[in-house]
Design a protein around this motif. Structure first.
Motif, PDB file in Angstrom:
ATOM      1  N   ASP A 194      60.141 -10.340 -11.517  1.00  0.00           N
ATOM      2  CA  ASP A 194      61.527 -10.343 -11.050  1.00  0.00           C
ATOM      3  C   ASP A 194      61.951  -8.968 -10.554  1.00  0.00           C
ATOM      4  OD1 ASP A 194      61.257  -9.389 -13.671  1.00  0.00           O
ATOM      5  OD2 ASP A 194      63.321  -9.930 -14.196  1.00  0.00           O
ATOM      6  N   LEU A 195      61.538  -7.910 -11.274  1.00  0.00           N
ATOM      7  CA  LEU A 195      61.894  -6.561 -10.851  1.00  0.00           C
ATOM      8  C   LEU A 195      61.183  -6.176  -9.558  1.00  0.00           C
ATOM      9  CD1 LEU A 195      61.866  -4.582 -14.237  1.00  0.00           C
ATOM     10  CD2 LEU A 195      63.799  -5.666 -13.060  1.00  0.00           C
ATOM     11  N   ILE A 196      59.959  -6.636  -9.402  1.00  0.00           N
ATOM     12  CA  ILE A 196      59.197  -6.285  -8.202  1.00  0.00           C
ATOM     13  C   ILE A 196      59.781  -6.965  -6.971  1.00  0.00           C
ATOM     14  CG2 ILE A 196      56.942  -6.507  -7.094  1.00  0.00           C
ATOM     15  CD1 ILE A 196      55.693  -6.083  -9.874  1.00  0.00           C
ATOM     16  N   VAL A 197      60.190  -8.224  -7.094  1.00  0.00           N
ATOM     17  CA  VAL A 197      60.824  -8.911  -5.968  1.00  0.00           C
ATOM     18  C   VAL A 197      62.129  -8.208  -5.594  1.00  0.00           C
ATOM     19  CG1 VAL A 197      61.922 -11.057  -5.220  1.00  0.00           C
ATOM     20  CG2 VAL A 197      59.739 -11.133  -6.443  1.00  0.00           C
ATOM     21  N   LYS A 198      62.908  -7.800  -6.585  1.00  0.00           N
ATOM     22  CA  LYS A 198      64.145  -7.055  -6.311  1.00  0.00           C
ATOM     23  C   LYS A 198      63.830  -5.739  -5.609  1.00  0.00           C
ATOM     24  CE  LYS A 198      66.940  -8.892 -10.128  1.00  0.00           C
ATOM     25  NZ  LYS A 198      67.624  -8.556 -11.412  1.00  0.00           N
ATOM     26  N   ALA A 199      62.744  -5.091  -6.045  1.00  0.00           N
ATOM     27  CA  ALA A 199      62.349  -3.823  -5.421  1.00  0.00           C
ATOM     28  C   ALA A 199      61.990  -4.036  -3.953  1.00  0.00           C
ATOM     29  CB  ALA A 199      61.175  -3.212  -6.171  1.00  0.00           C
ATOM     30  N   PHE A 233      47.163  -7.183 -12.986  1.00  0.00           N
ATOM     31  CA  PHE A 233      48.595  -7.394 -13.139  1.00  0.00           C
ATOM     32  C   PHE A 233      48.996  -8.805 -12.689  1.00  0.00           C
ATOM     33  CE2 PHE A 233      48.715  -2.582 -12.781  1.00  0.00           C
ATOM     34  CZ  PHE A 233      48.899  -2.396 -14.140  1.00  0.00           C
ATOM     35  N   LEU A 234      49.843  -8.934 -11.640  1.00  0.00           N
ATOM     36  CA  LEU A 234      50.372 -10.236 -11.231  1.00  0.00           C
ATOM     37  C   LEU A 234      49.612 -10.852 -10.062  1.00  0.00           C
ATOM     38  CD1 LEU A 234      54.172  -9.355 -11.436  1.00  0.00           C
ATOM     39  CD2 LEU A 234      52.887 -10.820 -13.012  1.00  0.00           C
ATOM     40  N   SER A 235      48.426 -10.310  -9.758  1.00  0.00           N
ATOM     41  CA  SER A 235      47.709 -10.762  -8.560  1.00  0.00           C
ATOM     42  C   SER A 235      47.276 -12.220  -8.633  1.00  0.00           C
ATOM     43  CB  SER A 235      46.481  -9.877  -8.315  1.00  0.00           C
ATOM     44  OG  SER A 235      45.563  -9.974  -9.394  1.00  0.00           O
ATOM     45  N   GLU A 236      47.116 -12.766  -9.838  1.00  0.00           N
ATOM     46  CA  GLU A 236      46.709 -14.161  -9.981  1.00  0.00           C
ATOM     47  C   GLU A 236      47.763 -14.962 -10.746  1.00  0.00           C
ATOM     48  OE1 GLU A 236      42.072 -14.514 -10.211  1.00  0.00           O
ATOM     49  OE2 GLU A 236      42.651 -12.775 -11.403  1.00  0.00           O
ATOM     50  N   ASN A 237      49.022 -14.589 -10.536  1.00  0.00           N
ATOM     51  CA  ASN A 237      50.140 -15.253 -11.195  1.00  0.00           C
ATOM     52  C   ASN A 237      50.859 -16.131 -10.175  1.00  0.00           C
ATOM     53  OD1 ASN A 237      52.955 -15.647 -12.138  1.00  0.00           O
ATOM     54  ND2 ASN A 237      52.282 -14.388 -13.862  1.00  0.00           N
ATOM     55  N   ALA A 238      50.726 -17.444 -10.330  1.00  0.00           N
ATOM     56  CA  ALA A 238      51.294 -18.380  -9.363  1.00  0.00           C
ATOM     57  C   ALA A 238      52.814 -18.306  -9.333  1.00  0.00           C
ATOM     58  CB  ALA A 238      50.829 -19.799  -9.684  1.00  0.00           C
ATOM     59  N   ASP A 239      53.429 -18.103 -10.480  1.00  0.00           N
ATOM     60  CA  ASP A 239      54.895 -18.021 -10.519  1.00  0.00           C
ATOM     61  C   ASP A 239      55.400 -16.818  -9.731  1.00  0.00           C
ATOM     62  OD1 ASP A 239      55.078 -20.302 -12.066  1.00  0.00           O
ATOM     63  OD2 ASP A 239      55.135 -19.199 -13.976  1.00  0.00           O
ATOM     64  N   PHE A 240      54.668 -15.706  -9.810  1.00  0.00           N
ATOM     65  CA  PHE A 240      55.059 -14.529  -9.039  1.00  0.00           C
ATOM     66  C   PHE A 240      54.919 -14.802  -7.543  1.00  0.00           C
ATOM     67  CE2 PHE A 240      53.722 -10.308  -7.207  1.00  0.00           C
ATOM     68  CZ  PHE A 240      55.003  -9.778  -7.169  1.00  0.00           C
ATOM     69  N   ALA A 241      53.816 -15.435  -7.157  1.00  0.00           N
ATOM     70  CA  ALA A 241      53.619 -15.770  -5.743  1.00  0.00           C
ATOM     71  C   ALA A 241      54.764 -16.653  -5.237  1.00  0.00           C
ATOM     72  CB  ALA A 241      52.277 -16.464  -5.552  1.00  0.00           C
ATOM     73  N   ARG A 242      55.172 -17.628  -6.050  1.00  0.00           N
ATOM     74  CA  ARG A 242      56.290 -18.511  -5.645  1.00  0.00           C
ATOM     75  C   ARG A 242      57.585 -17.722  -5.527  1.00  0.00           C
ATOM     76  NH1 ARG A 242      53.917 -22.164  -9.457  1.00  0.00           N
ATOM     77  NH2 ARG A 242      52.872 -23.870  -8.362  1.00  0.00           N
ATOM     78  N   VAL A 288      57.611 -15.886  -2.248  1.00  0.00           N
ATOM     79  CA  VAL A 288      57.859 -16.795  -1.128  1.00  0.00           C
ATOM     80  C   VAL A 288      59.305 -17.277  -1.137  1.00  0.00           C
ATOM     81  CG1 VAL A 288      57.221 -19.026  -0.112  1.00  0.00           C
ATOM     82  CG2 VAL A 288      55.443 -17.501  -1.012  1.00  0.00           C
ATOM     83  N   ASP A 289      59.830 -17.613  -2.313  1.00  0.00           N
ATOM     84  CA  ASP A 289      61.212 -18.097  -2.422  1.00  0.00           C
ATOM     85  C   ASP A 289      62.223 -17.039  -2.008  1.00  0.00           C
ATOM     86  OD1 ASP A 289      60.252 -20.495  -3.316  1.00  0.00           O
ATOM     87  OD2 ASP A 289      60.655 -20.101  -5.447  1.00  0.00           O
ATOM     88  N   ALA A 290      61.832 -15.763  -2.120  1.00  0.00           N
ATOM     89  CA  ALA A 290      62.722 -14.678  -1.706  1.00  0.00           C
ATOM     90  C   ALA A 290      62.675 -14.434  -0.202  1.00  0.00           C
ATOM     91  CB  ALA A 290      62.359 -13.400  -2.449  1.00  0.00           C
ATOM     92  N   GLY A 291      61.895 -15.261   0.521  1.00  0.00           N
ATOM     93  CA  GLY A 291      61.793 -15.120   1.964  1.00  0.00           C
ATOM     94  C   GLY A 291      60.814 -14.064   2.417  1.00  0.00           C
ATOM     95  N   LEU A 292      59.936 -13.638   1.508  1.00  0.00           N
ATOM     96  CA  LEU A 292      58.942 -12.617   1.822  1.00  0.00           C
ATOM     97  C   LEU A 292      57.590 -13.261   2.090  1.00  0.00           C
ATOM     98  CD1 LEU A 292      59.877 -10.197  -1.110  1.00  0.00           C
ATOM     99  CD2 LEU A 292      60.659 -10.047   1.259  1.00  0.00           C
ATOM    100  N   THR A 293      56.747 -12.552   2.837  1.00  0.00           N
ATOM    101  CA  THR A 293      55.381 -13.019   3.092  1.00  0.00           C
ATOM    102  C   THR A 293      54.495 -12.638   1.921  1.00  0.00           C
ATOM    103  OG1 THR A 293      55.631 -12.838   5.486  1.00  0.00           O
ATOM    104  CG2 THR A 293      53.382 -12.830   4.613  1.00  0.00           C
ATOM    105  N   TRP A 294      53.787 -13.614   1.394  1.00  0.00           N
ATOM    106  CA  TRP A 294      52.859 -13.395   0.283  1.00  0.00           C
ATOM    107  C   TRP A 294      51.472 -13.174   0.864  1.00  0.00           C
ATOM    108  CZ3 TRP A 294      52.053 -12.116  -4.516  1.00  0.00           C
ATOM    109  CH2 TRP A 294      50.902 -12.532  -5.198  1.00  0.00           C
ATOM    110  N   GLY A 320      48.288 -13.382   0.090  1.00  0.00           N
ATOM    111  CA  GLY A 320      47.386 -13.961  -0.888  1.00  0.00           C
ATOM    112  C   GLY A 320      47.320 -15.457  -0.710  1.00  0.00           C
ATOM    113  N   PRO A 321      46.600 -16.135  -1.569  1.00  0.00           N
ATOM    114  CA  PRO A 321      46.444 -17.590  -1.447  1.00  0.00           C
ATOM    115  C   PRO A 321      47.722 -18.324  -1.855  1.00  0.00           C
ATOM    116  CG  PRO A 321      45.366 -16.797  -3.426  1.00  0.00           C
ATOM    117  CD  PRO A 321      45.824 -15.580  -2.687  1.00  0.00           C
ATOM    118  N   PRO A 322      47.848 -19.591  -1.502  1.00  0.00           N
ATOM    119  CA  PRO A 322      49.021 -20.374  -1.902  1.00  0.00           C
ATOM    120  C   PRO A 322      49.153 -20.419  -3.422  1.00  0.00           C
ATOM    121  CG  PRO A 322      47.715 -21.558  -0.271  1.00  0.00           C
ATOM    122  CD  PRO A 322      46.901 -20.380  -0.707  1.00  0.00           C
ATOM    123  N   PRO A 323      50.380 -20.473  -3.936  1.00  0.00           N
ATOM    124  CA  PRO A 323      50.568 -20.544  -5.390  1.00  0.00           C
ATOM    125  C   PRO A 323      49.788 -21.691  -6.036  1.00  0.00           C
ATOM    126  CG  PRO A 323      52.665 -20.135  -4.310  1.00  0.00           C
ATOM    127  CD  PRO A 323      51.664 -20.393  -3.226  1.00  0.00           C
TER     128      PRO A 323
END
Length: 617
Positions: free
Chosen positions: A64-69, A84-93, A96-102, A104-107
Motif C-alpha cells: 500500500d505504501l509503495i503504490v502511494k509512493a 520482497f513483493l515480486s511474487e505477490n499477486a495482491d500487490f500486482a493487482r 494495476v487497480d491504481a492505473g499503473l503499468t505492472w 511483470g506477469p498477470p496477477p
C-alpha cells in the motif's frame, strides 16, 4: 509508452533496473527504508520516496505504501525486481487497480505459481503428505518465497517437527506466509533452470538453460549459462516443460522454471514469476537485456518468433559479506573499496564508503565473466576475483576463487552437495606470508618522519610491528638504514605508503597496501594491526555465548530461565540477522547461569547472549 518507473525494491537489483531505464530514456523512482536512506539505489534514482521504518515488514513489504509512493512521485509503471513483493499477486493487482503499468506477469499467473505446493500440483508433482523413515532425507521448504529462507534438510524423523516449526517461523518473518511443505531431498542432484520470456501475443521463449548447483544454505553462489554437460534430449525436455509451465498459466514477461536434474531426468521444482538474481549470465550468452525486454513486453510489443541463439559461456559469482568458515555468518561494517578488473561485469548496490547493515541480505555484488568457452569464462572470473580490491568486512571472495578452480567444478561434475563435501578445504586459511612485512613497511613509509631522518650512525634495535592474520598473530621486524628500509632474508626493492616490492629467492613480489584504521589490506590478504601493548581487558566468563553478528533476538526457547539444566546442542535462542535466523545452542551439558537478553532485543556483535556453566564430569 512508459515514462517513469518506480522500482519496488532495493540494492543491487534496483540499481540494475535503473541502469536500463536510463538507457531507455525512462525516469526512475526509488523507495527506501530509514536504514537505506543513503543507500546507492536511493542516491542514483531521479526521485526517492521514504518508507518509514527499518524492518522489511514495515517498508519493502508494504504494498500500500509503495503504490502511494508511485502515485506521489508521478510514476506510471512499477517494476518489482526480485524478492520482497515480486511474487505477490495482491500487490500486482493493487498496482494495476491504481492505473499503473505492472512490469511483470498477470496477477493470476503469479497466484497460480506463487505457492510451490500449488505449482507442483499444476505440473503433476505432489509433495509428501506423510513422511516415513523410508522417505528420508527430506527437504522442508517455504511455499511462498525462496533464497534459502524457510528451508531445512531433515535426516532424522525425530527432528521433523522441530524443523517444521523453525521453517514456518522463518518463512513467516521473511515472506509474511508461514506455509511450508515437504519433498524428497536429492543429495547429488544438479539445480538447472530455464529462462522463459512471454509476450501478450502468444509467443513464449525458452531462452537457454542455467546451472545453479553451487549453493550454500540452499541459496545460489555460482551460476552459469548454458548448463554444461546436458544431452540434447534432456535440454529439449527442459525447454518443453518450461514452456508448458508458462503456457499453463498464460504467463507474460520474464520468469524462470527450476528443475532438479539427477539420473538423466529433470524433476520440476518451481516457477519463479520474476527476474532471477542470475539473469546476467543469460543476457551475456544471448546478447539481450532482459529488463529492456520486460519493459517492451509491458508496453505491448511482440517478441520475435524465435529467441536469439546462444554464443559462448558466462559464469556469475555472488560476492557476499559473510564468513564461510564461521557457518556463513553475515558480516557488517564499512565497505571501503570494491573494484574488479576491466572486462568483468559488476552488478552491485554498494559503492566505496557505503555501510553494510544488519537488516537485509548480505550480497555485495555479482561478478560476471563471458568468454567463447566455459573454461575461458571460468578462468577469467577466478582471476578477476583474485585481483579484485574488496576492502572492508570479511567476504566469501577466497571461497569463490577456490570453488571456480576446484577440479570438480572445472570438469563440470558439481552438484548441490558441493559445499557439504568440500567446505573445509575451500575455507582453509592461506594468507600470503609476506603480507605482514609489506604492511609494516608501508606503514613505516606513511608514518611522520623526523627531520633528522630515520637512521642512526650506530646499529639499533629493529622496529617491531604485530598483525593478526587468519586468526593468528604475526610479528615482523625491519630496520631503517641509510639507503632505506631493510628486513632480514628479504630484499626491499621498493616501499612507499601504498606499494611495496619485495624480492625473495630472486623473484620480485608486488603488493598494493591500503589501510583503514587498524584494518589493512595487502593485495587479497586482510590483516588487523595490533596495538603496541596488549589489551588487558577482562575476558568473558567461561561458557559465555556471544553474538556472532549484530541482530535481533527473535525467539528464546520456551521455559528457559537462570538455573535451568541444558544439554549440549540444545537451542537456547534464535538470532535474526540479514533475513536469516541463526540458532544459538548450548556448547555443553550444564546449567544456564545467565540469560541477559529478551525476545525482540537488538544486540551488537560480541554482545553477551547467555552463559552456560558446564557440568562437572
Amino acid at each position: 509508452m512508459i515514462s517513469t518507473v518506480l522500482v519496488a525494491n532495493r540494492g543491487e537489483i534496483a540499481c540494475r533496473i535503473f541502469r536500463t531505464c536510463r538507457e531507455s530514456g525512462i525516469r526512475t523512482v526509488a523507495v527506501h527504508s530509514d536504514a537505506d536512506e543513503n543507500a546507492l539505489h536511493a542516491r542514483v534514482a531521479d526521485a526517492a520516496v521514504r518508507l518509514p521504518g527499518t524492518a522489511s515488514a514495515d517498508t519493502y513489504l508494504r504494498g500500500d505504501l509503495i503504490v502511494k509512493a508511485a502515485t506521489a512521485a508521478g510514476a506510471d509503471a512499477v517494476h518489482p525486481g526480485y524478492g520482497f513483493l515480486s511474487e505477490n499477486a495482491d500487490f500486482a493487482r493493487a498496482v494495476v487497480d491504481a492505473g499503473l503499468t505492472w512490469i511483470g506477469p498477470p496477477p493470476e499467473a503469479i497466484e497460480a505459481m506463487a505457492s510451490k505446493t500449488r505449482a507442483k500440483e499444476l505440473m503433476g508433482v505432489a509433495p509428501l503428505d506423510h513422511v516415513t523413515e523410508a522417505d528420508l532425507p527430506v527437504l522442508v521448504k517455504a511455499a511462498a518465497g525462496g533464497g534459502g529462507r524457510g528451508m531445512r534438510v531433515v535426516r532424522r524423523l525425530a527432528d521433523l517437527e522441530a524443523e517444521l516449526t523453525a521453517a514456518r517461523a522463518e518463512a513467516a518473518s521473511a515472506f509474511g506466509d508461514g506455509e511450508v511443505f515437504v519433498e524428497p531431498y536429492v543429495v547429488d542432484g544438479r539445480h538447472v533452470e530455464v529462462q522463459v520470456l512471454a509476450d501478450t501475443h502468444g509467443t513464449v521463449w525458452a531462452l537457454g538453460t542455467r546451472d545453479c548447483s553451487l549453493q550454500r544454505r540452499h541459496q545460489k553462489v555460482i551460476e552459469e549459462a548454458p548448463a554444461p554437460g546436458l544431452t540434447a534430449s534432456l535440454t529439449q525436455d527442459l525447454y518443453e516443460q518450461a514452456v508448458r509451465a508458462a503456457r499453463a498459466v498464460d504467463y507474460v514477461g520474464a520468469g524462470t522454471v527450476e528443475f532438479l536434474v539427477a539420473d538423466g531426468r529433470a524433476r520440476f521444482l518451481e516457477m519463479n514469476t520474476r527476474l532471477q538474481v542470475e539473469h546476467p549470465v543469460t543476457e551475456a550468452v544471448h546478447g539481450v537485456d532482459l529488463v529492456a525486454l520486460q519493459l517492451r513486453i509491458a508496453e505491448g510489443h511482440a517478441l520475435a518468433t524465435d529467441p536469439p541463439r546462444a554464443r559462448g559461456h558466462a559464469v556469475e559469482a555472488r560476492l557476499y559479506a559473510e564468513d564461510p568458515a564461521a557457518g556463513w555468518a553475515p558480516q557488517t561494517g564499512r565497505l571501503h573499496r570494491l573494484t574488479v578488473p576491466d572486462g568483468i561485469r559488476l552488478d552491485t548496490g554498494y559503492t566505496d564508503g557505503d555501510d553494510i547493515g544488519v537488516h537485509y541480505d548480505p550480497m555485495l555484488a555479482k561478478a560476471v565473466a563471458h568468454a567463447p568457452t566455459r573454461a575461458e569464462a571460468v578462468r577469467r572470473l577466478a582471476g578477476a576475483l583474485e585481483r579484485a580490491a574488496i576492502h572492508g568486512p570479511v567476504t566469501n571472495r577466497d571461497l569463490l576463487v577456490r570453488s571456480l578452480r576446484h577440479e570438480e567444478f572445472t570438469s563440470a561434475r558439481m552438484d548441490t552437495g558441493f559445499y557439504d563435501r568440500h567446505l573445509p578445504e575451500l575455507t582453509a586459511p592461506a594468507p600470503d606470508p609476506l603480507a605482514p612485512l609489506a604492511a609494516a613497511l608501508a606503514d613505516a613509509c606513511a608514518a611522520p618522519r623526523s627531520r633528522f631522518g630515520g637512521w642512526r650512525n650506530l646499529p639499533s634495535q629493529p622496529q617491531v610491528k604485530r598483525y593478526a592474520m587468519a586468526g593468528e598473530e604475526h610479528e615482523v621486524r625491519y630496520h631503517h638504514t641509510r639507503t632505506g628500509l631493510a628486513a632480514d632474508g628479504v630484499r626491499v626493492v621498493h616501499a612507499d605508503a601504498a606499494r611495496v616490492v619485495l624480492e625473495t629467492g630472486g623473484v620480485q613480489h608486488r603488493f598494493e597496501v591500503s589501510r583503514y584504521g587498524d584494518q589493512v589490506h595487502v593485495n587479497a590478504t586482510a590483516l588487523i594491526a595490533l596495538p603496541r601493548f596488549p589489551d588487558l581487558t577482562t575476558p568473558h566468563a567461561p561458557g559465555s555465548l556471544l553474538a556472532p553478528m549484530p541482530g535481533t533476538v527473535v525467539r528464546v526457547a520456551e521455559g528457559l530461565a537462570d538455573g535451568a539444566a541444558v544439554e549440549a546442542g540444545q537451542p537456547l535462542l534464535w538470532l535474526e540477522a540479514m533475513k536469516m535466523q541463526h540458532v544459538i545452542a548450548a556448547p555443553a551439558n550444564g546449567t544456564l547461569a545467565e540469560l541477559p537478553v529478551t525476545e525482540g532485543q537488538q544486540v551488537e556483535m560480541g554482545a553477551l547472549l547467555a552463559v552456560v556453566q558446564e557440568a562437572d564430569l
